[in-house]
Design an enzyme around this catalytic site. Structure first.
Site, PDB file in Angstrom:
ATOM      1  N   ARG A  76       0.831  -1.217   0.000  1.00  0.00           N
ATOM      2  CA  ARG A  76       0.000   0.000   0.000  1.00  0.00           C
ATOM      3  C   ARG A  76       0.869   1.273   0.000  1.00  0.00           C
ATOM      4  O   ARG A  76       0.571   2.234  -0.697  1.00  0.00           O
ATOM      5  CB  ARG A  76      -0.893   0.016   1.244  1.00  0.00           C
ATOM      6  CG  ARG A  76      -1.851  -1.178   1.346  1.00  0.00           C
ATOM      7  CD  ARG A  76      -3.205  -0.813   0.773  1.00  0.00           C
ATOM      8  NE  ARG A  76      -4.198  -1.821   1.059  1.00  0.00           N
ATOM      9  CZ  ARG A  76      -5.086  -1.734   2.044  1.00  0.00           C
ATOM     10  NH1 ARG A  76      -5.090  -0.702   2.855  1.00  0.00           N
ATOM     11  NH2 ARG A  76      -5.985  -2.677   2.216  1.00  0.00           N
ATOM     12  N   ASP A 132     -16.457   9.355   6.869  1.00  0.00           N
ATOM     13  CA  ASP A 132     -15.349   8.389   6.822  1.00  0.00           C
ATOM     14  C   ASP A 132     -14.070   9.198   6.970  1.00  0.00           C
ATOM     15  O   ASP A 132     -14.031  10.391   6.638  1.00  0.00           O
ATOM     16  CB  ASP A 132     -15.335   7.615   5.495  1.00  0.00           C
ATOM     17  CG  ASP A 132     -14.552   6.310   5.594  1.00  0.00           C
ATOM     18  OD1 ASP A 132     -15.185   5.235   5.680  1.00  0.00           O
ATOM     19  OD2 ASP A 132     -13.304   6.359   5.620  1.00  0.00           O
TER      20      ASP A 132
HETATM   21  C1  LIG Z   1     -14.431  -2.103   5.882  1.00  0.00           C
HETATM   22  S1  LIG Z   1     -15.052  -0.477   5.656  1.00  0.00           S
HETATM   23  C2  LIG Z   1     -16.718  -0.657   6.259  1.00  0.00           C
HETATM   24  C3  LIG Z   1     -17.708   0.101   5.418  1.00  0.00           C
HETATM   25  C4  LIG Z   1     -19.177  -0.074   5.833  1.00  0.00           C
HETATM   26  N1  LIG Z   1     -19.412   0.459   7.151  1.00  0.00           N
HETATM   27  C5  LIG Z   1     -19.594  -1.508   5.756  1.00  0.00           C
HETATM   28  O1  LIG Z   1     -19.772  -2.152   6.781  1.00  0.00           O
HETATM   29  O2  LIG Z   1     -19.736  -2.024   4.647  1.00  0.00           O
HETATM   30  C6  LIG Z   1     -14.260   0.381   7.016  1.00  0.00           C
HETATM   31  C7  LIG Z   1     -14.210   1.891   6.818  1.00  0.00           C
HETATM   32  O3  LIG Z   1     -13.812   2.479   8.055  1.00  0.00           O
HETATM   33  C8  LIG Z   1     -13.056   3.634   7.763  1.00  0.00           C
HETATM   34  N2  LIG Z   1     -12.272   4.028   8.936  1.00  0.00           N
HETATM   35  C9  LIG Z   1     -11.159   3.449   9.449  1.00  0.00           C
HETATM   36  N3  LIG Z   1     -10.724   4.122  10.531  1.00  0.00           N
HETATM   37  C10 LIG Z   1     -11.601   5.146  10.724  1.00  0.00           C
HETATM   38  C11 LIG Z   1     -11.669   6.206  11.673  1.00  0.00           C
HETATM   39  N4  LIG Z   1     -10.784   6.352  12.654  1.00  0.00           N
HETATM   40  N5  LIG Z   1     -12.697   7.085  11.552  1.00  0.00           N
HETATM   41  C12 LIG Z   1     -13.621   6.959  10.562  1.00  0.00           C
HETATM   42  N6  LIG Z   1     -13.579   5.994   9.630  1.00  0.00           N
HETATM   43  C13 LIG Z   1     -12.582   5.093   9.713  1.00  0.00           C
HETATM   44  C14 LIG Z   1     -12.213   3.221   6.569  1.00  0.00           C
HETATM   45  O4  LIG Z   1     -11.741   4.316   5.843  1.00  0.00           O
HETATM   46  C15 LIG Z   1     -13.193   2.346   5.788  1.00  0.00           C
HETATM   47  O5  LIG Z   1     -13.811   3.060   4.750  1.00  0.00           O
END
Ligand SMILES: C[S@@+](CC[C@H](N)C(=O)[O-])C[C@H]1O[C@@H](n2cnc3c(N)ncnc32)[C@H](O)[C@@H]1O
Length: 281
Positions: free
Chosen positions: A38, A141
């Site tokens: 990455r 996000d």
């Molecule tokens: C695996 S995706 C889940 C998306 C959706 N909630 C779902 O369940 O399909 C996790 C998301 O969490 C976000 N994320 C990670 N750390 C975070 C933080 N500290 N604050 C907000 N978002 C965060 C990532 O950028 C990513 O888009």
């Protein structure tokens, strides 16, 4: 195998601690190769030769921090992922709106490329039988790249292939000509959602309370238990008494039983009787 860039254990440790401090993501030792691939992309863009150079560059270039975060988040998502939550939400919002007569307020707190928020909006439109249901959706996000995609509302056809024909006809425009192979969400669905950048580790939280539902799905798995607890203690005072927290399929929160009580199906209700102000302090 010879690698394109020098990547030492010290570099890996520096990256691990930086991403944990900034956004809460805990990377295990097993994620070394993932981190390499990455972050290697950032080194190519910046024409740097080794990870230590990149890490030194990060220290003095604040603007690179966002690209660093964007590179390390995992954004897997789908329309109507864990579909039982949307069936549950439909019943919950209908009941709440008929009894309170208030706008139903929802927060999709790690919305990735927007599919979760759009699924919530489609559920609301179907439930109330109108393009303008009494619902507001905030979708946030920490990753600014995914938010750009979410706001655009344009997806490859493969992302919607599991949706019913009826939902496709109702909620999407099919791309023609140069846009063949992609679909666009209708503006009426987009109008229900506000997309904004937000880090769940931020302090303070600029989000106002009186929420009816928080979706925080498949993100807590990246955080350690103390970080999860801190975030849960911040959700708690924002939820109305009958508000609900929807979590991901593998997120259980038994360590926060003083804050949230399971309702089954990874749906949680806030434990009542807690001091609403400052519960997270
Ligand atoms: C695996 S995706 C889940 C998306 C959706 N909630 C779902 O369940 O399909 C996790 C998301 O969490 C976000 N994320 C990670 N750390 C975070 C933080 N500290 N604050 C907000 N978002 C965060 C990532 O950028 C990513 O888009």
């Amino acid at each position: 195998m010879e690698r394109e860039f020098v990547f030492t254990q010290v570099d890996f440790e520096r990256i691990r601690s930086l991403i944990r401090d900034r956004v809460g993501i805990s990377l295990s030792e097993k994620k070394r190769d993932l981190v390499y691939s990455r972050i290697a992309r950032r080194l190519r863009v910046l024409q740097l030769k080794q990870f230590s150079e990149y890490l030194d560059f990060l220290l003095v270039n604040d603007h690179e921090i966002q690209d660093f975060i964007n590179a390390l988040t995992t954004n897997l998502t789908a329309f109507f992922r864990e579909s039982h939550h949307f069936d549950h939400l439909a019943t919950h919002m209908l009941k709440q709106v008929s009894s309170s007569k208030q706008t139903f307020r929802i927060w999709s707190s790690a919305c990735s490329t927007g599919e979760e928020a759009y699924s919530i909006a489609m559920t609301a439109i179907e439930t109330f039988g109108t393009w303008t249901p009494p619902v507001t959706i905030l979708a946030t996000d920490v990753d600014t790249n995914v938010l750009t995609q979410a706001k655009a509302g344009v997806y490859g056809s493969e992302r919607v292939e599991k949706l019913s024909d009826e939902r496709m006809r109702h909620f999407f425009f099919k791309g023609k000509g140069k846009r063949q192979g992609s679909v666009r969400i209708r503006p009426e669905v987009q109008a229900l959602i506000q997309f904004k950048p937000f880090n769940l580790l931020a302090d303070p939280w600029p989000i106002k309370g009186q929420l009816d539902a928080v979706f925080c799905r498949n993100v807590m798995i990246y955080f350690d238990k103390p970080t999860q607890y801190k975030i849960l203690s911040r959700f708690h005072p924002l939820l109305r008494d009958r508000g609900l927290l929807y979590a991901g399929h593998s997120e259980s929160f038994q360590h926060a039983a003083d804050l949230f009580k399971s309702q089954g199906q990874t749906i949680f209700k806030p434990v009542s009787g807690l001091l609403k102000q400052g519960v997270h302090k």
